[in-house]
Design a protein around this motif. Structure first.
Motif, PDB file in Angstrom:
ATOM      1  N   ASP A   1     124.683  13.209 -27.334  1.00  0.00           N
ATOM      2  CA  ASP A   1     124.015  13.700 -28.540  1.00  0.00           C
ATOM      3  C   ASP A   1     122.603  14.196 -28.231  1.00  0.00           C
ATOM      4  O   ASP A   1     122.187  15.249 -28.724  1.00  0.00           O
ATOM      5  N   ASP A   2     121.858  13.428 -27.427  1.00  0.00           N
ATOM      6  CA  ASP A   2     120.509  13.854 -27.060  1.00  0.00           C
ATOM      7  C   ASP A   2     120.551  15.129 -26.219  1.00  0.00           C
ATOM      8  O   ASP A   2     119.726  16.031 -26.396  1.00  0.00           O
ATOM      9  N   TRP A   3     121.500  15.188 -25.291  1.00  0.00           N
ATOM     10  CA  TRP A   3     121.639  16.392 -24.460  1.00  0.00           C
ATOM     11  C   TRP A   3     121.914  17.613 -25.345  1.00  0.00           C
ATOM     12  O   TRP A   3     121.251  18.654 -25.203  1.00  0.00           O
ATOM     13  N   ASP A   4     122.861  17.488 -26.251  1.00  0.00           N
ATOM     14  CA  ASP A   4     123.219  18.614 -27.115  1.00  0.00           C
ATOM     15  C   ASP A   4     122.054  19.021 -28.013  1.00  0.00           C
ATOM     16  O   ASP A   4     121.801  20.217 -28.210  1.00  0.00           O
TER      17      ASP A   4
ATOM     18  N   ASN B   1     116.442  24.315 -27.861  1.00  0.00           N
ATOM     19  CA  ASN B   1     115.645  25.141 -26.962  1.00  0.00           C
ATOM     20  C   ASN B   1     116.375  26.353 -26.389  1.00  0.00           C
ATOM     21  O   ASN B   1     115.716  27.327 -26.016  1.00  0.00           O
ATOM     22  N   LEU B   2     117.697  26.295 -26.300  1.00  0.00           N
ATOM     23  CA  LEU B   2     118.444  27.383 -25.666  1.00  0.00           C
ATOM     24  C   LEU B   2     119.393  28.085 -26.633  1.00  0.00           C
ATOM     25  O   LEU B   2     119.351  29.316 -26.760  1.00  0.00           O
ATOM     26  N   LYS B   3     120.216  27.318 -27.337  1.00  0.00           N
ATOM     27  CA  LYS B   3     121.147  27.950 -28.270  1.00  0.00           C
ATOM     28  C   LYS B   3     120.401  28.731 -29.337  1.00  0.00           C
ATOM     29  O   LYS B   3     120.831  29.824 -29.737  1.00  0.00           O
ATOM     30  N   SER B   4     119.274  28.204 -29.800  1.00  0.00           N
ATOM     31  CA  SER B   4     118.492  28.900 -30.825  1.00  0.00           C
ATOM     32  C   SER B   4     118.029  30.263 -30.327  1.00  0.00           C
ATOM     33  O   SER B   4     118.054  31.259 -31.065  1.00  0.00           O
TER      34      SER B   4
ATOM     35  N   GLY C   1     111.434  17.582 -14.611  1.00  0.00           N
ATOM     36  CA  GLY C   1     110.944  16.246 -14.905  1.00  0.00           C
ATOM     37  C   GLY C   1     112.117  15.300 -15.065  1.00  0.00           C
ATOM     38  O   GLY C   1     113.041  15.575 -15.825  1.00  0.00           O
ATOM     39  N   SER C   2     112.096  14.189 -14.341  1.00  0.00           N
ATOM     40  CA  SER C   2     113.236  13.276 -14.383  1.00  0.00           C
ATOM     41  C   SER C   2     113.411  12.644 -15.761  1.00  0.00           C
ATOM     42  O   SER C   2     114.503  12.172 -16.104  1.00  0.00           O
ATOM     43  N   HIS C   3     112.335  12.649 -16.570  1.00  0.00           N
ATOM     44  CA  HIS C   3     112.410  12.044 -17.901  1.00  0.00           C
ATOM     45  C   HIS C   3     112.791  13.052 -18.980  1.00  0.00           C
ATOM     46  O   HIS C   3     113.004  12.676 -20.120  1.00  0.00           O
ATOM     47  N   ILE C   4     112.871  14.343 -18.604  1.00  0.00           N
ATOM     48  CA  ILE C   4     113.256  15.385 -19.574  1.00  0.00           C
ATOM     49  C   ILE C   4     114.259  16.356 -18.938  1.00  0.00           C
ATOM     50  O   ILE C   4     114.038  17.573 -18.929  1.00  0.00           O
ATOM     51  N   PRO C   5     115.370  15.858 -18.410  1.00  0.00           N
ATOM     52  CA  PRO C   5     116.307  16.753 -17.715  1.00  0.00           C
ATOM     53  C   PRO C   5     116.920  17.802 -18.630  1.00  0.00           C
ATOM     54  O   PRO C   5     117.170  18.936 -18.209  1.00  0.00           O
ATOM     55  N   HIS C   6     117.193  17.421 -19.884  1.00  0.00           N
ATOM     56  CA  HIS C   6     117.779  18.368 -20.836  1.00  0.00           C
ATOM     57  C   HIS C   6     116.783  19.469 -21.176  1.00  0.00           C
ATOM     58  O   HIS C   6     117.148  20.643 -21.283  1.00  0.00           O
ATOM     59  N   TYR C   7     115.506  19.115 -21.340  1.00  0.00           N
ATOM     60  CA  TYR C   7     114.468  20.089 -21.671  1.00  0.00           C
ATOM     61  C   TYR C   7     114.188  21.010 -20.483  1.00  0.00           C
ATOM     62  O   TYR C   7     114.107  22.236 -20.634  1.00  0.00           O
TER      63      TYR C   7
END
Length: 261
Positions: free
Chosen positions: A107-110, A116-119, A160-166
């Motif tokens: 859920d967090d990944w999506d 940030n990307l789909k938009s 950043g290892s703490h923000i891989p999705h971002y």
């Protein structure tokens, strides 16, 4: 300055931070600006600020979730019916959550990928088509500057290892912008991106309250400070203007010298 006289511009995530500063800057240079975001109250505050300064109604709000295709298509319809054309799009909406890869939920990944990307994809597709229609139905010999600027991030360069999705989403925004630049070049529509470093925005507000975090930024940034939203807005408005007429598929890194330290 009137670089954007008779220009219709859209700014997503316009309720605060870089989006707010960009909308104000575009309007100050003559653009009619559609402010897009999910929170109407924030958009109204920005709209009132712009309209009071200009003494005319040059800012309109459109409440939408730009990760929702129906909302984005409704935005395109609104612009086409109200203005009939579109010249500048700034894809600024974004957001992040923190977690390591092995601890990140689907859920967090999506959420982060969509925000940030789909938009950027949805807005670029719908409003890019509107721009192309405007060119095809325009008056010959009256070509207008048309530009899309996507807000990426320093995180698209430095993981950043703490923000891989971002990090992965913002890296994709940079390459998506290049692909879109190739596709829209035959129409004379330019597409570029800007990658800010650490900037004082609601996204970074909590972290910047931590003195050790601020110290780390000063230690790792050549200019020894965080950026201001208006500094990024300056770059965005340049990229959107006719002054950047030979730039497309470029990313401008504005990180205060983080990568060179």
């Amino acid at each position: 300055m009137t670089r954007f006289s008779q220009t219709i511009a859209v700014v997503t995530g316009a309720g605060s931070g870089i989006g707010e500063s960009t909308a104000i800057r575009l309007a100050s240079e003559g653009a009619k600006v559609i402010l897009v975001g999910r929170t109407q109250e924030k958009l109204e505050l920005v709209s009132n600020k712009i309209n009071e300064a200009s003494k005319h109604t040059v800012a309109h709000i459109f409440t939408a979730d730009v990760t929702n295709e129906d909302d984005v298509n409704n935005l395109a319809t609104f612009i086409e019916e109200k203005y009939g054309d579109l010249h500048v799009v700034v894809n600024n909406a974004g957001g992040s959550r923190q977690s390591k890869i092995l601890e990140t939920s689907s859920d967090d990944w999506d959420f982060v990928q969509q925000t940030n990307l789909k938009s950027v994809f949805l807005v670029s597709k719908a409003l890019g088509n509107l721009m192309v229609r405007g060119i095809k139905t325009g008056i010959e010999g009256q070509e207008r500057n048309r530009s899309i600027v996507n807000v990426a991030s320093l995180s698209g360069y430095k993981a950043g290892s703490h923000i891989p999705h971002y990090s992965s989403a913002k890296a994709a925004v940079i390459n998506f912008s290049r692909a879109l630049a190739l596709e829209l070049a035959p129409y004379g529509i330019r597409v570029n991106s800007v990658s800010p470093g650490f900037v004082e925005t609601p996204l970074t507000e909590q972290g910047l309250q931590n003195e050790s975090f601020q110290a780390a930024i000063r230690r790792n940034t050549a200019l020894k400070r965080v950026g201001r939203p208006e500094e990024i807005a300056n770059i965005i408005t340049f990229l959107a203007s006719h002054e950047a007429s030979y730039m497309t598929g470029s990313d401008v890194l504005a990180d205060g010298g983080w990568l060179i330290t």
